[in-house]
Design a protein around this motif. Structure first.
Motif, mmCIF file in Angstrom:
data_model
loop_
_atom_site.group_PDB
_atom_site.id
_atom_site.type_symbol
_atom_site.label_atom_id
_atom_site.label_comp_id
_atom_site.label_asym_id
_atom_site.label_seq_id
_atom_site.Cartn_x
_atom_site.Cartn_y
_atom_site.Cartn_z
ATOM 1 N N ARG A 97 55.768 49.536 30.688
ATOM 2 C CA ARG A 97 55.112 50.710 30.001
ATOM 3 C C ARG A 97 55.766 51.389 28.785
ATOM 4 O O ARG A 97 56.836 51.670 29.022
ATOM 5 N N GLY A 141 43.394 49.115 38.538
ATOM 6 C CA GLY A 141 44.474 49.881 38.895
ATOM 7 C C GLY A 141 44.749 51.179 38.076
ATOM 8 O O GLY A 141 44.903 52.327 38.317
ATOM 9 N N LEU A 142 44.743 50.825 36.642
ATOM 10 C CA LEU A 142 45.205 52.089 35.651
ATOM 11 C C LEU A 142 43.859 52.891 35.581
ATOM 12 O O LEU A 142 43.951 54.028 35.328
ATOM 13 N N ARG A 143 42.575 52.445 35.713
ATOM 14 C CA ARG A 143 41.458 53.431 35.810
ATOM 15 C C ARG A 143 41.714 54.450 36.915
ATOM 16 O O ARG A 143 41.290 55.467 36.658
ATOM 17 N N ARG A 144 42.168 53.776 37.925
ATOM 18 C CA ARG A 144 42.301 54.836 39.044
ATOM 19 C C ARG A 144 43.559 55.672 38.804
ATOM 20 O O ARG A 144 43.346 56.972 39.148
ATOM 21 N N GLU A 145 44.518 55.291 38.297
ATOM 22 C CA GLU A 145 45.828 56.213 37.985
ATOM 23 C C GLU A 145 45.458 57.171 36.953
ATOM 24 O O GLU A 145 45.886 58.360 36.965
ATOM 25 N N PHE A 146 44.829 56.609 35.883
ATOM 26 C CA PHE A 146 44.574 57.502 34.868
ATOM 27 C C PHE A 146 42.932 57.648 34.606
ATOM 28 O O PHE A 146 42.337 57.428 33.593
ATOM 29 N N HIS A 147 42.593 58.372 35.683
ATOM 30 C CA HIS A 147 41.036 58.572 35.778
ATOM 31 C C HIS A 147 40.679 59.478 34.687
ATOM 32 O O HIS A 147 39.224 59.509 34.664
ATOM 33 N N HIS A 164 40.314 52.769 28.504
ATOM 34 C CA HIS A 164 41.296 51.855 29.079
ATOM 35 C C HIS A 164 41.021 50.476 28.428
ATOM 36 O O HIS A 164 40.410 49.770 29.146
#
Length: 229
Positions: free
Chosen positions: A21, A50-56, A61
């Motif tokens: 990251r 996964g990143l869509r969920r984390e950085f919703h 994205h």
């Protein structure tokens, strides 16, 4: 049907381990790049999901990935940014990354750049530079390994000579693989780079050690990670 082997016998990829990251800020917009080693399209797309969920709450994205020893799977997505300003620059940053002087062979890598808009428009050219720089900056701090295809070669030798021959081969710099046994013979296996010169060198060494009494026969292949020098 047996899967056809790749044309390339080696390439560079991310070392196994946690995602890489790296974040940069340009005109108050945050660009968070995440790199993951991914050997399949599903694995690459899992990173995006996964990143869509984390950085919703992020606006974009954007993603790019390259997969396969021959780098024949290449995909990218602008995810709402103006066409050609995010995914393609990210893919170019992966594809053109030099892993050695004059060598660009990075593969099995998925990259996602999460953007939080800072209120200042960057323009098409600014977006291209920002997404390219985001991925390049993350790659600069990412641990890499060389992934190489090894050819397993086997030879039947008398039980009494097997230990000495194995020690001699190891002393010669050869990598020994799994040994097996029959009623009359020990089957020694050597793992060498999957190219004709390396296989010939191993065969010649074994023949020298056995006065021509043992023949090395190529078997299957396996991929292994080798730390970069």
């Amino acid at each position: 049907m047996q899967e056809q082997e790749s044309r390339s016998a080696s390439y560079t990829t991310l070392a196994c381990g946690p995602d890489v990251r790296h974040e940069i800020e340009i005109k108050r917009s945050r660009f968070i790049t995440v790199l993951r080693r991914a050997g399949t399209e599903d694995a690459a797309r899992d990173l995006v999901a996964g990143l869509r969920r984390e950085f919703h709450d992020a606006r974009h994205h954007c993603s790019a990935f390259i997969i396969g020893p021959d780098r024949d799977i290449q995909r990218s997505s602008d995810d709402g940014e103006p066409s050609g300003t995010a995914g393609i620059p990210m893919l170019d940053a992966l594809a053109k990354r030099e892993t050695a002087p004059g060598v660009a062979d990075l593969s099995d890598v998925s990259a996602v750049v999460v953007r939080y808009f800072g209120g200042v428009l960057l323009g098409a050219g600014g977006l291209v530079r920002a997404y390219s720089e985001s991925v390049s900056s993350a790659l600069a701090v990412a641990p890499m390994v060389r992934r190489g295809r090894l050819r397993l070669c086997a030879a039947e030798v008398p039980h009494a000579a097997a230990g000495r021959l194995e020690n001699d081969l190891r002393a010669g710099g050869f990598v020994m693989a799994e040994t097996s046994y029959t009623a009359r013979h020990t089957i020694l296996r050597v793992a060498v780079p999957d190219d004709a010169a390396a296989i010939a060198a191993a065969a010649g060494r074994l023949q020298l050690l056995t006065a021509g009494g043992a023949v090395l026969s190529p078997e299957g292949t396996e991929w292994v990670d080798v730390p970069l020098a």
